[in-house]
Scaffold this active site. Structure first.
Site, PDB file in Angstrom:
ATOM      1  N   GLY A  92       0.770  -0.977   0.133  1.00  0.00           N
ATOM      2  CA  GLY A  92      -0.149  -0.007  -0.093  1.00  0.00           C
ATOM      3  C   GLY A  92       0.769   1.248  -0.104  1.00  0.00           C
ATOM      4  O   GLY A  92       2.083   1.211  -0.033  1.00  0.00           O
ATOM      5  N   PHE A 118       1.608   3.436   2.631  1.00  0.00           N
ATOM      6  CA  PHE A 118       2.315   3.445   3.485  1.00  0.00           C
ATOM      7  C   PHE A 118       3.575   2.601   3.379  1.00  0.00           C
ATOM      8  O   PHE A 118       4.444   3.133   3.742  1.00  0.00           O
ATOM      9  CB  PHE A 118       1.792   3.249   4.943  1.00  0.00           C
ATOM     10  CG  PHE A 118       2.570   2.961   6.117  1.00  0.00           C
ATOM     11  CD1 PHE A 118       3.021   4.411   6.858  1.00  0.00           C
ATOM     12  CD2 PHE A 118       3.073   1.916   6.331  1.00  0.00           C
ATOM     13  CE1 PHE A 118       3.942   4.222   7.616  1.00  0.00           C
ATOM     14  CE2 PHE A 118       4.116   1.773   7.369  1.00  0.00           C
ATOM     15  CZ  PHE A 118       4.413   2.829   7.925  1.00  0.00           C
ATOM     16  N   GLU A 121      -0.975 -10.124  -5.608  1.00  0.00           N
ATOM     17  CA  GLU A 121       0.207 -10.740  -6.497  1.00  0.00           C
ATOM     18  C   GLU A 121       0.554  -9.334  -7.363  1.00  0.00           C
ATOM     19  O   GLU A 121       1.651  -9.152  -7.763  1.00  0.00           O
ATOM     20  CB  GLU A 121       0.084 -12.122  -7.176  1.00  0.00           C
ATOM     21  CG  GLU A 121      -1.031 -11.911  -8.240  1.00  0.00           C
ATOM     22  CD  GLU A 121      -0.898 -13.625  -9.070  1.00  0.00           C
ATOM     23  OE1 GLU A 121       0.073 -14.221  -8.928  1.00  0.00           O
ATOM     24  OE2 GLU A 121      -1.960 -13.805  -9.566  1.00  0.00           O
ATOM     25  N   LEU A 169      -0.697   0.148  12.890  1.00  0.00           N
ATOM     26  CA  LEU A 169      -1.116   1.639  12.314  1.00  0.00           C
ATOM     27  C   LEU A 169      -2.949   1.565  12.497  1.00  0.00           C
ATOM     28  O   LEU A 169      -3.662   0.709  12.119  1.00  0.00           O
ATOM     29  CB  LEU A 169      -1.190   1.736  10.733  1.00  0.00           C
ATOM     30  CG  LEU A 169       0.272   2.383  10.363  1.00  0.00           C
ATOM     31  CD1 LEU A 169       1.565   1.333  10.803  1.00  0.00           C
ATOM     32  CD2 LEU A 169       0.521   2.350   9.174  1.00  0.00           C
ATOM     33  N   LYS A 216     -10.534   7.438  12.951  1.00  0.00           N
ATOM     34  CA  LYS A 216     -11.964   7.291  13.010  1.00  0.00           C
ATOM     35  C   LYS A 216     -11.975   6.292  13.945  1.00  0.00           C
ATOM     36  O   LYS A 216     -13.030   5.672  14.399  1.00  0.00           O
ATOM     37  CB  LYS A 216     -12.276   6.783  11.582  1.00  0.00           C
ATOM     38  CG  LYS A 216     -12.312   7.565  10.476  1.00  0.00           C
ATOM     39  CD  LYS A 216     -12.437   6.990   8.977  1.00  0.00           C
ATOM     40  CE  LYS A 216     -12.244   8.226   7.985  1.00  0.00           C
ATOM     41  NZ  LYS A 216     -10.993   8.913   8.018  1.00  0.00           N
ATOM     42  N   LYS A 262     -11.383  -0.793  13.834  1.00  0.00           N
ATOM     43  CA  LYS A 262     -10.140  -0.158  14.121  1.00  0.00           C
ATOM     44  C   LYS A 262     -10.181   0.081  15.604  1.00  0.00           C
ATOM     45  O   LYS A 262      -8.891  -0.005  16.138  1.00  0.00           O
ATOM     46  CB  LYS A 262      -9.902   0.983  13.073  1.00  0.00           C
ATOM     47  CG  LYS A 262      -9.729   0.823  11.873  1.00  0.00           C
ATOM     48  CD  LYS A 262      -8.393  -0.273  11.703  1.00  0.00           C
ATOM     49  CE  LYS A 262      -7.319   0.523  11.696  1.00  0.00           C
ATOM     50  NZ  LYS A 262      -5.924  -0.468  11.117  1.00  0.00           N
ATOM     51  N   ASN A 265      -5.802  11.573   7.933  1.00  0.00           N
ATOM     52  CA  ASN A 265      -5.551  11.420   6.606  1.00  0.00           C
ATOM     53  C   ASN A 265      -4.180  11.747   6.120  1.00  0.00           C
ATOM     54  O   ASN A 265      -3.576  12.588   6.773  1.00  0.00           O
ATOM     55  CB  ASN A 265      -6.422  12.503   5.655  1.00  0.00           C
ATOM     56  CG  ASN A 265      -7.973  12.313   6.286  1.00  0.00           C
ATOM     57  OD1 ASN A 265      -8.738  11.808   5.785  1.00  0.00           O
ATOM     58  ND2 ASN A 265      -8.344  13.369   7.248  1.00  0.00           N
ATOM     59  N   ARG A 275     -21.365  12.336   4.237  1.00  0.00           N
ATOM     60  CA  ARG A 275     -22.112  10.917   3.816  1.00  0.00           C
ATOM     61  C   ARG A 275     -22.226  10.412   5.159  1.00  0.00           C
ATOM     62  O   ARG A 275     -21.651  10.734   6.372  1.00  0.00           O
ATOM     63  CB  ARG A 275     -20.794  10.263   3.234  1.00  0.00           C
ATOM     64  CG  ARG A 275     -20.441  10.894   1.943  1.00  0.00           C
ATOM     65  CD  ARG A 275     -19.226  10.200   1.045  1.00  0.00           C
ATOM     66  NE  ARG A 275     -17.989  10.514   1.982  1.00  0.00           N
ATOM     67  CZ  ARG A 275     -16.884  10.108   1.809  1.00  0.00           C
ATOM     68  NH1 ARG A 275     -16.879   9.234   0.603  1.00  0.00           N
ATOM     69  NH2 ARG A 275     -15.713  10.381   2.573  1.00  0.00           N
ATOM     70  N   GLU A 277     -19.524   9.834   8.508  1.00  0.00           N
ATOM     71  CA  GLU A 277     -18.572  10.956   8.168  1.00  0.00           C
ATOM     72  C   GLU A 277     -18.802  11.985   9.146  1.00  0.00           C
ATOM     73  O   GLU A 277     -20.024  12.480   9.377  1.00  0.00           O
ATOM     74  CB  GLU A 277     -18.814  11.351   7.050  1.00  0.00           C
ATOM     75  CG  GLU A 277     -17.390  12.366   6.527  1.00  0.00           C
ATOM     76  CD  GLU A 277     -17.439  12.982   5.018  1.00  0.00           C
ATOM     77  OE1 GLU A 277     -16.335  13.044   4.668  1.00  0.00           O
ATOM     78  OE2 GLU A 277     -18.448  12.757   4.532  1.00  0.00           O
TER      79      GLU A 277
END
Length: 329
Positions: free
Chosen positions: A16, A18, A42, A126, A130, A142, A170, A254, A257
């Site tokens: 990803g 990060f 992959e 990590l 949120k 999370k 973010n 949304r 949010e």
């Protein structure tokens, strides 16, 4: 010199945004003995291998954190783990809750169990803003993962493995960042959709996120939840930094949010201290059977403290935002 230097490191979700930034930093500054990239796609692994030209220090494991046996194999001989793998889309979580629980909660438990069994020294997971006072399923998974990693130190008290969490907002320039989305709309002469013109947010750059993780490995005893002390920004200022003359359309929040982001709730603030001359907050563990003590430079936060993007004492100017955006594009 970081304790990571010359060590064997594994990164879950290592392909990803990060993960790629961490790989670059590690190869350039940490000279790892071995850097294991553990991810399930992959094609992404192939693409990242091309970026780093099959550096001989890199090892590539196809696998899913839902599979504890595969994790156990990948963790053989590993000293340190960065846990970045997660399902992250807020709206997707609402329609696929079971899948988010399997990856973000059960997958995190697998990382904890397998790391203890493999004799890993330290694990840094990590997290996200949120997870503080969550109002959506992603945030709830999370928060659960955060608690698993912090209390995992109780489970590992008789072993050498220790766990800590980093929580930030973010990330500018990451996959799914609003920057390329806004820029593409601006190139087409279209107005920019803003969820609410009053919105404020915390933003961190990828290099800041990587440095925070490296710092956490060096300072952690186990049980810390680290939060960076960073400026806030208005979403309207961010939009105009990306496309200066763009029109803005208020499209409304949304589902799931928040109007403003929170990284430390009032309840967590009772256990928060500031360290490294104000660089980071640490939310300390409630109970620490493994022998946690507060850092020598820890300064308690004021009574009733909470850390929200709209009540921050530091703010980015539009010029500062524009400079960050330019470096992130």
């Amino acid at each position: 010199m970081s304790i990571l230097s010359g060590s064997s490191i594994l990164v879950t979700g290592g392909t990803g945004s990060f993960g790629k930034a961490f790989i670059r930093y590690a190869l350039d500054h940490l000279d790892p003995r071995r850097l294991v990239i553990f991810s399930r796609d992959e094609l992404k692994q192939y693409e990242v291998r091309q970026i780093f030209k099959d550096d001989p220090r890199l090892r590539w494991f196809i696998g899913d954190i839902r599979d504890e046996r595969r994790l156990a194999r990948a963790l053989h001989g590993v000293d340190y783990v960065v846990h970045a793998a997660a399902l992250k889309q807020v709206d997707t979580a609402e329609y696929n809750p079971f899948e988010f629980v399997k990856t973000n909660v059960l997958g995190s438990q697998n990382v904890i169990e397998a790391s203890i069994d493999a004799g890993v020294k330290k694990v840094v997971a990590l997290s996200t803003d949120k997870a503080s006072s969550p109002i959506n399923l992603y945030g709830a998974t999370k928060l659960t993962a955060d608690k698993l990693f912090i209390t995992g130190n109780h489970y590992a008290a008789a072993y050498d493995t220790r766990f800590a969490v980093v929580r930030y907002g973010n990330v500018m320039g990451s996959r799914g960042s609003v920057i390329p989305f806004f820029k593409a709309l601006g190139d087409q002469g279209k107005p920019l959709p803003i969820t609410d013109l009053r919105c404020t947010r915390f933003f961190i750059t990828l290099p800041q996120a990587v440095q925070m993780v490296v710092d956490t490995f060096d300072l952690m005893q186990g049980g810390e939840l680290l939060v960076p002390r960073i400026p806030s920004m208005k979403v309207t200022d961010l939009a105009h930094a990306i496309v200066p003359d763009a029109g803005l359309v208020d499209v409304g929040l949304r589902p799931g949010e928040k109007l403003h982001e929170e990284m430390i709730s009032p309840e967590e603030g009772r256990r928060a201290v500031v360290v490294q001359d104000g660089k980071y907050f640490i939310i300390q563990p409630d109970l620490a059977s493994w022998g946690y003590t507060a850092p020598a430079d820890a300064v308690p936060v004021p009574e009733g403290f909470a850390y929200r993007s709209d009540a921050n004492d530091q703010w980015y100017t539009r010029d500062e935002i524009a400079a960050i955006v330019e470096s992130a594009i």
